[in-house]
Design an enzyme around this catalytic site. Sequence first.
Site, PDB file in Angstrom:
ATOM      1  N   GLU A 137       3.565  -1.020  -4.575  1.00 46.45           N
ATOM      2  CA  GLU A 137       2.954  -1.582  -5.788  1.00 46.45           C
ATOM      3  C   GLU A 137       2.579  -0.435  -6.728  1.00 46.45           C
ATOM      4  OE1 GLU A 137      -0.279  -4.296  -5.064  1.00 46.45           O
ATOM      5  OE2 GLU A 137      -0.663  -4.567  -7.211  1.00 46.45           O
TER       6      GLU A 137
ATOM      7  N   ASN B 297       2.749 -13.669  -7.523  1.00 47.57           N
ATOM      8  CA  ASN B 297       1.967 -13.078  -6.439  1.00 47.57           C
ATOM      9  C   ASN B 297       0.599 -13.749  -6.333  1.00 47.57           C
ATOM     10  OD1 ASN B 297       1.256 -10.789  -4.499  1.00 47.57           O
ATOM     11  ND2 ASN B 297      -0.371 -10.567  -6.035  1.00 47.57           N
ATOM     12  N   GLU B 298       0.244 -14.171  -5.142  1.00 48.75           N
ATOM     13  CA  GLU B 298      -1.112 -14.686  -4.833  1.00 48.75           C
ATOM     14  C   GLU B 298      -1.678 -15.547  -5.962  1.00 48.75           C
ATOM     15  OE1 GLU B 298      -3.677 -11.490  -3.471  1.00 48.75           O
ATOM     16  OE2 GLU B 298      -2.608 -11.391  -1.573  1.00 48.75           O
TER      17      GLU B 298
ATOM     18  N   TYR C 188      -4.826  -9.585   5.801  1.00 46.21           N
ATOM     19  CA  TYR C 188      -5.374  -8.248   6.052  1.00 46.21           C
ATOM     20  C   TYR C 188      -6.517  -8.379   7.052  1.00 46.21           C
ATOM     21  CZ  TYR C 188      -2.821  -6.728   1.885  1.00 46.21           C
ATOM     22  OH  TYR C 188      -1.837  -6.432   0.987  1.00 46.21           O
TER      23      TYR C 188
ATOM     24  N   GLU D 111       2.764  -9.583   2.770  1.00 48.13           N
ATOM     25  CA  GLU D 111       1.680  -8.583   2.780  1.00 48.13           C
ATOM     26  C   GLU D 111       0.932  -8.748   4.088  1.00 48.13           C
ATOM     27  OE1 GLU D 111      -0.957  -8.070  -0.586  1.00 48.13           O
ATOM     28  OE2 GLU D 111       0.609  -8.710  -1.985  1.00 48.13           O
TER      29      GLU D 111
ATOM     30  N   GLN E  82       0.494  -1.319   2.425  1.00 49.93           N
ATOM     31  CA  GLN E  82       1.620  -0.886   1.633  1.00 49.93           C
ATOM     32  C   GLN E  82       2.254   0.318   2.309  1.00 49.93           C
ATOM     33  OE1 GLN E  82       0.820  -0.947  -2.596  1.00 49.93           O
ATOM     34  NE2 GLN E  82      -0.344  -2.832  -2.449  1.00 49.93           N
TER      35      GLN E  82
HETATM   36  O1  AHR Z   1      -2.090  -4.869  -1.281  1.00 54.36           O
HETATM   37  C1  AHR Z   1      -3.181  -4.816  -2.143  1.00 54.36           C
HETATM   38  C2  AHR Z   1      -3.395  -6.138  -2.876  1.00 54.36           C
HETATM   39  O2  AHR Z   1      -3.739  -7.113  -1.943  1.00 54.36           O
HETATM   40  C3  AHR Z   1      -2.204  -6.720  -3.594  1.00 54.36           C
HETATM   41  O3  AHR Z   1      -2.037  -6.225  -4.885  1.00 54.36           O
HETATM   42  C4  AHR Z   1      -2.546  -8.172  -3.645  1.00 54.36           C
HETATM   43  O4  AHR Z   1      -1.406  -8.997  -3.680  1.00 54.36           O
HETATM   44  C5  AHR Z   1      -3.410  -8.393  -2.428  1.00 54.36           C
HETATM   45  O5  AHR Z   1      -4.568  -9.083  -2.735  1.00 54.36           O
END
Ligand code: AHR
Length: 465
Positions: free
Chosen positions: A27, A172-173, A244, A291, A352
Amino acid sequence: MPRTHLVLDAAFTVGPVRRRLFGGFVEHLGRHVYDGIHEPTHETADEHGFRKDVVELVKELGVSAIRYPGGNFVSGYKWEDGVGPVEQRPRRLDLAWHSTETNEVGLHEFQHWLDQVGSELMLAVNLGTRGTQEAIELLEYANIDAGTALSEYRRSNGRQEPFAIKMWCLGNEMDGPWQLGHKNADDYGKLAAMTAKAMRQIQPDLELVACGSSGASMPTFGEWERTVLEHTYDDVDYISAHAYYEEDDDLPSFLASGANMDHFIKTVTTAADHVQAQKKSDKRIDISFDEWNVWSIKKWEAKAKTFTLDEWPVAPRLLEDVYTVADAVVVGGLLISLLRHADRVASASLAQLVNVIGPIMTEPGGPAWRQTTFFPFSVTSRLAQGTSLQVKASGDTVDGGKHGEVPVVDSAATVTEDGKAAVFLVNRHPSEPTTVTIDLAGIGATGDVHAEGVWDDDLHAVNDL
Ligand code: AHR
C-alpha cells in the site's frame, strides 16, 4: 509434557494449494513504497530507484500475487496521477494516512518492481471517492492492447504490451466508517455489481473480488457479506476477508488466533453458500483473504491521536511494528488456518510487506532485514505444495483464552503428486515444549525426513536494526 498424535492419509484431502494463498500487499502508506521498496539514492537501487536488496528478500519470502495500491489509500486515489512523466505528476494529500503522496511510483513503476520479484499484480480500484467510470477507464488503460485513447496513452507512456491484470478488487473495506466513501451494504453492493458488469463488458474473464467485512468484530459482519453477495453474486468471483490479531496483554488468546480465523472463514463461506442456495446458483463464491497479519492496532490508534493536523509528511514512519517470536508463532498458526481451508480460500495477502506491519524492514541508506514473522511465511510458502490434507489430530489441549480450550499443537499438511509431504506445526503452549508423533503410513511416505524450526526461549525476542 503435552503430547499430540497426528495421522495423515492421502485419501482425505481439503483441496489443491493455490499459489495465490501466499500473496502479499503493498500500500502507499508510510515508508512502504517510498524509503521501503523504492529509494533511488540507495546503493542497491536499480535504474528505476527500487532497492535490489529488498527485491531479494521479497523473492526469498516467496510471495505470489501482490495487492496494490491499497488499502485505505485506494479509496481516495486517482490512478491517472501515477502515470505519465514522473516530473509532471501531482503531489496530493493522502487523506487516509494524513500524508503527502508524491506519485513518483505508479502503475508502470510498480509493475517493473513486480517483474523483478516475480509476482502477479492484484489491482484495487477506488470505489470510495470514485466509481464505475474511473474503474473501466483504468481497465482500458491497463488491459486493452491498442487503438483506443487510453490504451494509446499507456503506449505513449512507454508500455506497448497490456499489463494483462487478471485479479481486481472492487474497492477496499467499504463497510468501515473510517473508509473514504464508506457505504452501507446495499449501496456498496449495487455499485460493485454495476462496476463488475461494466468491467466484464470489456474483459469477461477477469477475476473480481467484492469487499467483505474488514474484521469479524464489525457490527455488520455476516449480514454485510449476505447483502453484498445478494447484489453481486453473478458478477464477482470472490468475497474478501480481512483480519488482524494482536497480543494486547492476553497471550493465551493471541497464540490461539488461528481458531478465530477458522471461525471467520466458516462464517463467510456460510453466508456465501446461503446466497448460492437462495439464488439456486451452480456458481460458488470463494474467499480472497486479502489482508491478514499480526498488528498492534491499539498502539497505532493511540499514536494516531497525537498527530498534528497541519502536517502532511512524505513517507512518515507509520505502523512500523517490530515483531516478536510470539508474533511469528501466530503468523504460523494463521498460515495453518489458511491451508486447512484451501478449498474455500482461493487467495490470501499477508498485509503488508515492507516497513508497514511487514516481515521485511529497511533503513534509508542502510540495511534491509527479516523480522521474526518472515520465517513462518517463507518456510510455508516454499514447502506447501500440491494438495492440502485433512489432519486427524488427537492429544492435549491448552487454554486459548477467549477462544476456549484449543489443541496445544495446531497443524496442517500438504502432499505432492510425487509423494513429497510437508507437515506444518505450531506449539501454542506459552511456556512448555510438546511432543508430536506423526503416522505417515497413509501417505506412503518413505525416505528422508527433514525438519525446520523457528523458536526462542524468549517469546518476546525480536530482530531489530
Ligand atoms: O493494512 C493497513 C490497513 O488496514 C489497510 O489500509 C486497511 O485496508 C486496513 O484497515
